[in-house]
Every structure is written in structure tokens, then in C-alpha cells.
Design a protein around this motif. Structure first.
Motif, PDB file in Angstrom:
ATOM      1  N   THR A   1      43.801  48.164  37.734  1.00 21.75           N
ATOM      2  CA  THR A   1      42.938  46.993  37.931  1.00 21.75           C
ATOM      3  C   THR A   1      43.761  45.712  37.938  1.00 21.75           C
ATOM      4  OG1 THR A   1      41.130  48.151  36.852  1.00 21.75           O
ATOM      5  CG2 THR A   1      40.920  45.778  37.035  1.00 21.75           C
ATOM      6  N   MET A   2      44.756  45.637  37.070  1.00 20.08           N
ATOM      7  CA  MET A   2      45.609  44.457  37.011  1.00 20.08           C
ATOM      8  C   MET A   2      46.413  44.304  38.313  1.00 20.08           C
ATOM      9  SD  MET A   2      48.510  43.407  34.244  1.00 20.08           S
ATOM     10  CE  MET A   2      49.606  44.694  34.794  1.00 20.08           C
ATOM     11  N   LEU A   3      46.998  45.391  38.801  1.00 19.71           N
ATOM     12  CA  LEU A   3      47.746  45.339  40.055  1.00 19.71           C
ATOM     13  C   LEU A   3      46.846  44.955  41.225  1.00 19.71           C
ATOM     14  CD1 LEU A   3      50.065  48.461  39.726  1.00 19.71           C
ATOM     15  CD2 LEU A   3      50.743  46.053  39.659  1.00 19.71           C
ATOM     16  N   ARG A   4      45.640  45.481  41.216  1.00 20.48           N
ATOM     17  CA  ARG A   4      44.678  45.164  42.277  1.00 20.48           C
ATOM     18  C   ARG A   4      44.341  43.677  42.261  1.00 20.48           C
ATOM     19  NH1 ARG A   4      39.624  48.405  41.309  1.00 20.48           N
ATOM     20  NH2 ARG A   4      39.171  46.707  39.898  1.00 20.48           N
ATOM     21  N   ASP A   5      44.133  43.119  41.087  1.00 20.71           N
ATOM     22  CA  ASP A   5      43.786  41.698  40.986  1.00 20.71           C
ATOM     23  C   ASP A   5      44.955  40.790  41.360  1.00 20.71           C
ATOM     24  OD1 ASP A   5      41.270  42.437  40.223  1.00 20.71           O
ATOM     25  OD2 ASP A   5      41.601  42.097  38.079  1.00 20.71           O
ATOM     26  N   VAL A   6      46.178  41.185  40.976  1.00 23.31           N
ATOM     27  CA  VAL A   6      47.353  40.390  41.327  1.00 23.31           C
ATOM     28  C   VAL A   6      47.546  40.390  42.846  1.00 23.31           C
ATOM     29  CG1 VAL A   6      49.884  40.343  41.184  1.00 23.31           C
ATOM     30  CG2 VAL A   6      48.527  40.624  39.121  1.00 23.31           C
ATOM     31  N   TYR A   7      47.394  41.547  43.482  1.00 24.60           N
ATOM     32  CA  TYR A   7      47.559  41.584  44.930  1.00 24.60           C
ATOM     33  C   TYR A   7      46.422  40.854  45.640  1.00 24.60           C
ATOM     34  CZ  TYR A   7      49.229  42.947  49.443  1.00 24.60           C
ATOM     35  OH  TYR A   7      49.726  42.891  50.712  1.00 24.60           O
ATOM     36  N   GLU A   8      45.264  40.821  45.035  1.00 21.09           N
ATOM     37  CA  GLU A   8      44.158  40.054  45.615  1.00 21.09           C
ATOM     38  C   GLU A   8      44.504  38.568  45.644  1.00 21.09           C
ATOM     39  OE1 GLU A   8      39.355  39.404  44.963  1.00 21.09           O
ATOM     40  OE2 GLU A   8      40.447  40.782  43.676  1.00 21.09           O
ATOM     41  N   ALA A   9      45.114  38.068  44.571  1.00 21.74           N
ATOM     42  CA  ALA A   9      45.537  36.666  44.549  1.00 21.74           C
ATOM     43  C   ALA A   9      46.626  36.419  45.594  1.00 21.74           C
ATOM     44  CB  ALA A   9      46.039  36.296  43.160  1.00 21.74           C
ATOM     45  N   TYR A  10      47.547  37.356  45.735  1.00 21.38           N
ATOM     46  CA  TYR A  10      48.603  37.248  46.739  1.00 21.38           C
ATOM     47  C   TYR A  10      48.022  37.262  48.153  1.00 21.38           C
ATOM     48  CZ  TYR A  10      52.938  38.349  49.243  1.00 21.38           C
ATOM     49  OH  TYR A  10      53.993  38.348  50.102  1.00 21.38           O
TER      50      TYR A  10
END
Length: 153
Positions: A95-104
Motif C-alpha cells: 500500500t505504501m509503494l502504491r501511494d508513493v508511485y501515485e504521487a509520482y
């Protein structure tokens, strides 16, 4: 304690009486179907990316576009991983990786828009140049759509 398919109580000691999400109470078939659709989604996204890489005529624009398209398979894969690893550290990391890539991806979308509009300097000069009121909208014939405004011809 009576359990049905919609309100299955958690068996761990820390969440007694807490209801689990709907996807943990349904059959494995539904989860496998979700993963099958994830694979299908990833296939379509990678074919789209491959098309962009084969026809790489506008590198700056297509670089941002590919980064945005990568959001689809990454989000689908991380959601599928989270589906099978509910309440574990793996689910948290996914979930954390998904959210970070969403911001990117949002950053890349903004960069793509700035690239398509001519860059930040052109955009600022357009904003400064548009201090005067906008003209009335015109019809395809060149006549003003507003009867109070004279036509531009």
C-alpha cells in the motif's frame, strides 16, 4: 457464535468481534478472478507501453506518458498483493509503494501538461498577457454568440 459469509468475526486475539472485509469472507474463486483481471490489465498496459516505445518520436512527452501508464499495472498488482496479505507487513508495504508511485504519477502528469503547454515560462507569460477581459465566444461563421457584443468581422 454464529458466522455467516458477510460477518465473519476475526479469530485473532486483538480484533475480537471486529468484522473482516467482504473480500476475506468470500471464496477463493473471487480472489483468483480478481488476480486474473489484474494480469489482463497488466497485459494491456504493457502492450500500450510497448507501442509507445516502438514509436518513440517525442521522447519528452512519451517519457511522461509511459510513467503515467505504469501506474495501471503497478496499482493493480499491489492491490492484488494486498488482497491476499490482509493485515500483514507485506500489505502495508504494498500500500505504501502504491501511494508513493501515485504521487509520482501526479508529478509526471503535471510535468506532461507543462511540457504540452510549452513550459512554465510560456505559461507564466500567457497568464500575464491575459490580463484583459476575454472576448465573447464566436460561432463557426465568425459572428458573436452574444447579441450585445459586435462581431469580429
Amino acid at each position: 457464535m454464529e458466522m455467516n459469509s458477510t460477518s465473519l468475526a476475526a479469530s485473532s486475539g486483538d480484533g475480537v468481534g471486529e468484522e473482516l472485509p467482504w473480500y476475506t469472507t468470500h471464496s477463493l474463486l473471487v480472489s483468483l478472478m480478481a488476480c486474473g483481471l489484474t494480469v489482463f490489465t497488466m497485459l494491456i498496459a504493457f502492450l500500450h507501453i510497448r507501442y509507445h516505445l516502438r514509436h518513440y518520436h517525442e521522447p519528452v512527452v512519451q517519457r511522461h506518458t509511459i510513467r503515467i501508464i505504469l501506474m495501471v499495472p503497478l496499482y493493480a498488482l499491489m492491490s492484488c498483493v494486498s488482497l491476499f496479505t490482509y493485515r500483514t507487513i507485506v500489505s502495508f508495504i504494498a500500500t505504501m509503494l502504491r501511494d508513493v508511485y501515485e504521487a509520482y504519477t501526479l508529478y509526471n502528469f503535471l510535468a506532461l501538461l507543462l511540457c504540452l503547454l510549452g513550459g512554465p515560462n510560456v505559461l507564466v507569460s500567457k497568464w500575464k498577457g491575459s490580463a484583459h477581459p476575454a472576448s465573447a465566444p464566436t460561432t463557426p461563421g465568425g459572428k458573436s454568440a452574444d447579441p450585445a457584443m459586435p462581431s469580429s468581422s
